[in-house]
Write a protein that holds these residues in place. Structure first.
Motif, short mmCIF file in Angstrom:
data_model
loop_
_atom_site.label_atom_id
_atom_site.label_comp_id
_atom_site.label_asym_id
_atom_site.label_seq_id
_atom_site.Cartn_x
_atom_site.Cartn_y
_atom_site.Cartn_z
N GLU A 1 -2.22 8.31 -4.86
CA GLU A 1 -3.57 7.98 -4.39
C GLU A 1 -3.47 7.00 -3.22
O GLU A 1 -2.63 6.12 -3.22
N GLU A 2 -4.36 7.18 -2.25
CA GLU A 2 -4.39 6.24 -1.15
C GLU A 2 -5.15 4.99 -1.58
O GLU A 2 -6.01 5.02 -2.44
N ILE A 3 -4.83 3.89 -0.95
CA ILE A 3 -5.51 2.63 -1.24
C ILE A 3 -6.08 2.11 0.07
O ILE A 3 -5.44 2.19 1.11
N THR A 4 -7.31 1.63 0.03
CA THR A 4 -7.96 1.15 1.25
C THR A 4 -7.72 -0.35 1.42
O THR A 4 -7.35 -1.05 0.48
N VAL B 1 -7.66 -2.27 -7.48
CA VAL B 1 -6.79 -1.10 -7.37
C VAL B 1 -7.18 -0.09 -8.42
O VAL B 1 -7.41 -0.43 -9.58
N LYS B 2 -7.26 1.18 -8.01
CA LYS B 2 -7.60 2.24 -8.96
C LYS B 2 -6.49 2.37 -10.00
O LYS B 2 -5.33 2.28 -9.68
N THR C 1 1.59 6.51 -7.17
CA THR C 1 0.44 7.12 -7.83
C THR C 1 -0.06 8.39 -7.16
O THR C 1 -0.77 9.16 -7.78
N TYR D 1 2.27 1.73 -3.51
CA TYR D 1 1.24 2.17 -4.45
C TYR D 1 0.97 3.66 -4.27
O TYR D 1 0.90 4.41 -5.24
N GLU D 2 0.85 4.11 -3.01
CA GLU D 2 0.59 5.51 -2.75
C GLU D 2 1.75 6.38 -3.21
O GLU D 2 1.55 7.45 -3.78
N GLU E 1 -9.78 -2.43 -0.97
CA GLU E 1 -9.22 -2.52 -2.32
C GLU E 1 -8.07 -3.51 -2.36
O GLU E 1 -7.90 -4.22 -3.36
N ILE E 2 -7.29 -3.58 -1.31
CA ILE E 2 -6.18 -4.54 -1.27
C ILE E 2 -6.72 -5.96 -1.26
O ILE E 2 -6.24 -6.83 -1.99
N PRO F 1 0.82 -1.23 0.00
CA PRO F 1 0.00 0.00 0.00
C PRO F 1 0.85 1.27 0.00
O PRO F 1 0.52 2.24 -0.70
#
Length: 60
Positions: A46-49, A58-59, A44, A40-41, A52-53, A37
């Motif tokens: 963007e935060e990931i919840t 994933v966005k 990108t 990824y942040e 989503e993980i 996570p």
């Protein structure tokens, strides 16, 4: 076929190297997955919840 102590020694060496590689690989992958996570942040912005993980949504 006759096996000598030297043959047994080489078998032990090869098995030890293979086991060491396996343990190292397993620990490295565990570390990467736990930090995914954050990576990824950072990549990108963007935060990931946690949801989503868990669902791999994933966005993009």
């Amino acid at each position: 076929m006759k096996f000598t102590l030297r043959d047994l020694f080489w078998l032990v060496v090869v098995a030890a190297i293979a086991m060491g590689w396996y343990v190292h690989h397993r620990e490295t992958m565990r570390m990467v997955r736990s930090r995914a996570p954050m990576l990824y942040e950072a990549m990108t912005g963007e935060e990931i919840t946690a949801e989503e993980i868990n669902t791999n949504n994933v966005k993009k």
